[in-house]
Write an enzyme that holds these catalytic residues in place. Structure first.
Site, mmCIF file in Angstrom:
data_model
loop_
_atom_site.group_PDB
_atom_site.id
_atom_site.type_symbol
_atom_site.label_atom_id
_atom_site.label_comp_id
_atom_site.label_asym_id
_atom_site.label_seq_id
_atom_site.Cartn_x
_atom_site.Cartn_y
_atom_site.Cartn_z
ATOM 1 N N TYR A 73 31.378 27.802 44.944
ATOM 2 C CA TYR A 73 32.573 28.342 45.619
ATOM 3 C C TYR A 73 33.307 27.265 46.404
ATOM 4 C CZ TYR A 73 31.721 33.028 44.017
ATOM 5 O OH TYR A 73 31.573 34.124 43.200
ATOM 6 N N VAL A 109 41.051 35.863 43.100
ATOM 7 C CA VAL A 109 40.537 35.687 44.470
ATOM 8 C C VAL A 109 41.158 34.463 45.142
ATOM 9 C CG1 VAL A 109 38.355 36.825 43.901
ATOM 10 C CG2 VAL A 109 38.546 34.349 43.607
ATOM 11 N N ASP A 110 42.189 33.851 44.464
ATOM 12 C CA ASP A 110 42.725 32.577 44.960
ATOM 13 C C ASP A 110 43.801 32.730 46.030
ATOM 14 O OD1 ASP A 110 44.302 32.246 41.693
ATOM 15 O OD2 ASP A 110 45.027 33.337 43.446
ATOM 16 N N HIS A 125 39.081 42.097 43.905
ATOM 17 C CA HIS A 125 37.827 41.344 43.910
ATOM 18 C C HIS A 125 37.677 40.438 45.126
ATOM 19 C CE1 HIS A 125 37.924 41.822 39.241
ATOM 20 N NE2 HIS A 125 37.523 42.918 39.844
ATOM 21 N N CYS A 133 29.276 37.399 56.362
ATOM 22 C CA CYS A 133 27.816 37.351 56.518
ATOM 23 C C CYS A 133 27.173 38.099 55.355
ATOM 24 C CB CYS A 133 27.445 38.041 57.846
ATOM 25 S SG CYS A 133 25.676 38.321 58.033
ATOM 26 N N GLY A 197 47.845 38.217 32.260
ATOM 27 C CA GLY A 197 46.785 37.228 32.421
ATOM 28 C C GLY A 197 45.394 37.775 32.558
ATOM 29 N N THR A 198 45.126 38.893 31.881
ATOM 30 C CA THR A 198 43.747 39.370 31.956
ATOM 31 C C THR A 198 43.213 39.723 30.580
ATOM 32 O OG1 THR A 198 42.204 40.884 33.035
ATOM 33 C CG2 THR A 198 44.338 41.813 32.400
ATOM 34 N N ASN A 223 50.162 37.873 27.698
ATOM 35 C CA ASN A 223 48.939 37.109 27.433
ATOM 36 C C ASN A 223 49.192 36.272 26.191
ATOM 37 O OD1 ASN A 223 46.215 36.329 26.821
ATOM 38 N ND2 ASN A 223 45.500 38.114 27.981
ATOM 39 N N PRO A 224 48.784 34.978 26.190
ATOM 40 C CA PRO A 224 48.979 34.193 24.946
ATOM 41 C C PRO A 224 48.171 34.783 23.786
ATOM 42 C CG PRO A 224 48.293 32.773 26.775
ATOM 43 C CD PRO A 224 48.196 34.180 27.256
HETATM 44 C C1 BV8 Z 1 31.012 47.367 39.475
HETATM 45 C C2 BV8 Z 1 35.159 37.768 41.920
HETATM 46 C C3 BV8 Z 1 29.943 49.346 40.115
HETATM 47 C C4 BV8 Z 1 34.027 36.781 41.874
HETATM 48 C C5 BV8 Z 1 35.056 38.949 39.779
HETATM 49 C C6 BV8 Z 1 25.662 45.888 35.235
HETATM 50 C C7 BV8 Z 1 25.527 46.181 36.579
HETATM 51 C C8 BV8 Z 1 26.613 46.491 37.362
HETATM 52 C C9 BV8 Z 1 27.873 46.496 36.805
HETATM 53 C C10 BV8 Z 1 27.990 46.181 35.479
HETATM 54 C C11 BV8 Z 1 26.914 45.893 34.682
HETATM 55 N N1 BV8 Z 1 27.350 45.651 33.439
HETATM 56 C C12 BV8 Z 1 28.701 45.775 33.414
HETATM 57 C C13 BV8 Z 1 29.099 46.085 34.642
HETATM 58 C C14 BV8 Z 1 30.426 46.238 35.086
HETATM 59 C C15 BV8 Z 1 30.893 44.841 35.519
HETATM 60 C C16 BV8 Z 1 31.699 44.292 34.365
HETATM 61 O O1 BV8 Z 1 32.854 44.644 34.221
HETATM 62 N N2 BV8 Z 1 31.078 43.492 33.504
HETATM 63 C C17 BV8 Z 1 31.788 43.055 32.316
HETATM 64 C C18 BV8 Z 1 32.057 41.587 32.339
HETATM 65 C C19 BV8 Z 1 30.962 43.487 31.127
HETATM 66 N N3 BV8 Z 1 31.719 45.027 36.695
HETATM 67 C C20 BV8 Z 1 31.176 44.895 37.903
HETATM 68 O O2 BV8 Z 1 30.055 44.518 38.129
HETATM 69 C C21 BV8 Z 1 32.128 45.282 39.025
HETATM 70 N N4 BV8 Z 1 31.440 46.173 39.912
HETATM 71 O O3 BV8 Z 1 31.107 47.752 38.339
HETATM 72 O O4 BV8 Z 1 30.427 48.085 40.474
HETATM 73 C C22 BV8 Z 1 28.472 49.204 39.898
HETATM 74 C C23 BV8 Z 1 27.721 48.590 40.868
HETATM 75 C C24 BV8 Z 1 26.367 48.523 40.687
HETATM 76 C C25 BV8 Z 1 25.783 49.038 39.533
HETATM 77 C C26 BV8 Z 1 26.578 49.620 38.549
HETATM 78 C C27 BV8 Z 1 27.931 49.711 38.736
HETATM 79 C C28 BV8 Z 1 32.548 44.047 39.800
HETATM 80 C C29 BV8 Z 1 33.447 43.190 38.924
HETATM 81 C C30 BV8 Z 1 34.067 42.088 39.766
HETATM 82 C C31 BV8 Z 1 33.420 40.767 39.463
HETATM 83 N N5 BV8 Z 1 34.092 39.696 40.220
HETATM 84 N N6 BV8 Z 1 35.652 38.018 40.562
HETATM 85 C C32 BV8 Z 1 34.524 35.400 41.564
HETATM 86 O O5 BV8 Z 1 35.696 35.240 41.168
HETATM 87 O O6 BV8 Z 1 33.721 34.472 41.749
HETATM 88 S S1 BV8 Z 1 35.645 39.191 38.223
HETATM 89 C C33 BV8 Z 1 36.202 37.695 37.604
HETATM 90 O O7 BV8 Z 1 36.331 37.933 36.234
HETATM 91 C C34 BV8 Z 1 37.584 37.252 38.080
HETATM 92 O O8 BV8 Z 1 38.084 38.044 39.114
HETATM 93 C C35 BV8 Z 1 38.498 37.394 36.848
HETATM 94 O O9 BV8 Z 1 39.731 37.981 37.108
HETATM 95 C C36 BV8 Z 1 37.706 38.328 36.014
HETATM 96 C C37 BV8 Z 1 37.893 38.204 34.566
HETATM 97 O O10 BV8 Z 1 37.515 36.839 34.195
HETATM 98 P P1 BV8 Z 1 38.528 35.893 33.318
HETATM 99 O O11 BV8 Z 1 38.230 36.109 31.879
HETATM 100 O O12 BV8 Z 1 38.629 34.511 33.846
HETATM 101 O O13 BV8 Z 1 39.898 36.391 33.590
HETATM 102 P P2 BV8 Z 1 40.475 37.431 32.783
HETATM 103 O O14 BV8 Z 1 39.497 38.460 32.308
HETATM 104 O O15 BV8 Z 1 41.456 37.892 33.688
HETATM 105 O O16 BV8 Z 1 40.882 36.606 31.385
HETATM 106 C C38 BV8 Z 1 41.768 35.517 31.415
HETATM 107 C C39 BV8 Z 1 42.896 35.960 30.499
HETATM 108 O O17 BV8 Z 1 44.018 35.175 30.753
HETATM 109 C C40 BV8 Z 1 42.538 35.787 29.024
HETATM 110 O O18 BV8 Z 1 42.827 36.968 28.310
HETATM 111 C C41 BV8 Z 1 43.483 34.664 28.571
HETATM 112 O O19 BV8 Z 1 43.928 34.856 27.237
HETATM 113 C C42 BV8 Z 1 44.634 34.831 29.518
HETATM 114 N N7 BV8 Z 1 45.413 33.630 29.784
HETATM 115 C C43 BV8 Z 1 45.033 32.333 29.728
HETATM 116 N N8 BV8 Z 1 46.080 31.537 30.072
HETATM 117 C C44 BV8 Z 1 47.111 32.364 30.369
HETATM 118 C C45 BV8 Z 1 46.704 33.697 30.187
HETATM 119 N N9 BV8 Z 1 47.502 34.748 30.395
HETATM 120 C C46 BV8 Z 1 48.765 34.486 30.801
HETATM 121 N N10 BV8 Z 1 49.247 33.233 30.997
HETATM 122 C C47 BV8 Z 1 48.445 32.162 30.790
HETATM 123 N N11 BV8 Z 1 48.939 30.911 30.987
#
Ligand code: BV8
Length: 252
Positions: A73, A109-110, A125, A133, A197-198, A223-224
């Site tokens: 971080y 988170v930025d 997030h 803490c 962007g997601t 999204n690209p």
């Molecule tokens: C929850 C903060 C209820 C941290 C982040 C097992 C146990 C518990 C939960 C789960 C589990 N299995 C699954 C889950 C659910 C889980 C989840 O969703 N997992 C997925 C991955 C399968 N979710 C959770 O755990 C959430 N909590 O469900 O609680 C619970 C609780 C306990 C027990 C059961 C249920 C919490 C989710 C939050 C996680 N924290 N961030 C940190 O940043 O360090 S998420 C993190 O990933 C970022 O915030 C980011 O936004 C997100 C997605 O990652 P990326 O891929 O980087 O971003 P994104 O997805 O946005 O993709 C990028 C896109 O941009 C691409 O499509 C790309 O093509 C595009 N792109 C690229 N360049 C460009 C562009 N677009 C436009 N312009 C460009 N130039």
């Protein structure tokens, strides 16, 4: 309908934008990609290349290796400090002023949306610039962290077993229910949903645009690449958000 980067915005899309009173926007890491902040799934660099970000961004990862996670971080905070919001962030700040109700919901988170002038921002997030803490989740002041920077992570002033951790939602942690409810309500009651962007892979954030679609509202996906949400969109603006968001802002 896919619209390529060299095409103009369709009339029907402009009509949906100009006739909307309430707009909801969900952004992901892709919106910050053009600021030079790697998206979550971009290959991790250096020390962290052999660690899965999903593990680093989890309570288990932190309790197992608090020093490694804290370092990760710190590295991301330094990266963010060296870059700045891009044209996409600024376009959203301009768009926010043009609508009666404009709800900006971000997974990022930025803090770049706020830096670009967007206010309020629903941070699903959390925010990497804030430190809390690990036991009580109370905020920890920056000067306390500076005074205890010899320890990685620093201890917490709020609890004898507490450690400093970023104020972000880790995988497996619950999102703030009030923030989530506000985001759900904005999507349900909007006239237009814009997603930018997601990948649409992370839940419950990825479920927010579905509420707008289920309520029969038009949706734009920027999204690209195709994302999990592109198939639900009325228009998939294929290309970077720093290209398409300014186009949306200047079409008003
Ligand atoms: C929850 C903060 C209820 C941290 C982040 C097992 C146990 C518990 C939960 C789960 C589990 N299995 C699954 C889950 C659910 C889980 C989840 O969703 N997992 C997925 C991955 C399968 N979710 C959770 O755990 C959430 N909590 O469900 O609680 C619970 C609780 C306990 C027990 C059961 C249920 C919490 C989710 C939050 C996680 N924290 N961030 C940190 O940043 O360090 S998420 C993190 O990933 C970022 O915030 C980011 O936004 C997100 C997605 O990652 P990326 O891929 O980087 O971003 P994104 O997805 O946005 O993709 C990028 C896109 O941009 C691409 O499509 C790309 O093509 C595009 N792109 C690229 N360049 C460009 C562009 N677009 C436009 N312009 C460009 N130039």
């Amino acid at each position: 309908m896919r619209i390529d980067r060299d095409q103009d915005l369709p009339e029907a899309l402009i009509a949906a934008l100009t006739s909307a009173d309430r707009v909801a926007v969900l952004t992901g890491a892709g919106v910050s990609a053009e600021s030079g902040v790697p998206t979550f799934r971009d290959a991790q660099t250096g020390l962290w290349a052999r660690h899965d970000p999903m593990t680093l961004a989890s309570p288990e990862g932190f309790s197992r290796q608090p020093d490694l996670v804290w370092d990760w971080y710190q590295h991301r905070r330094r990266l963010i400090a060296e870059t700045a919001p891009n044209a996409g962030h600024h376009a959203l700040a301009r768009l926010q002023k043009r609508f009666e109700q404009f709800t900006l919901i971000t997974q990022n988170v930025d803090g770049f949306h706020q830096l670009a002038g967007s206010e309020p921002v629903l941070e699903l997030h959390g925010n990497i610039q804030r430190t809390i803490c690990s036991q009580t989740r109370q905020l920890i002041a920056p000067d306390w962290l500076d005074q205890h920077s010899d320890q990685q992570p620093p201890p917490s002033p709020h609890h004898p077993e507490g450690l400093a951790r970023p104020d972000v939602v880790w995988f497996g942690e619950m999102l703030d229910p009030e923030t989530l409810d506000q985001a759900f309500a904005a999507a349900e009651h909007c006239d237009l949903m814009i997603v930018a962007g997601t990948s649409g892979l992370v839940h419950p954030a990825a479920g927010i645009p579905l509420l707008a679609v289920r309520a029969g509202k038009p949706m734009i996906d920027i999204n690209p690449d195709r994302s999990e949400l592109s198939g639900l969109a009325d228009w998939h603006l294929a290309g970077p958000s720093a290209h398409w968001l300014p186009k949306l802002a200047s079409s008003l």
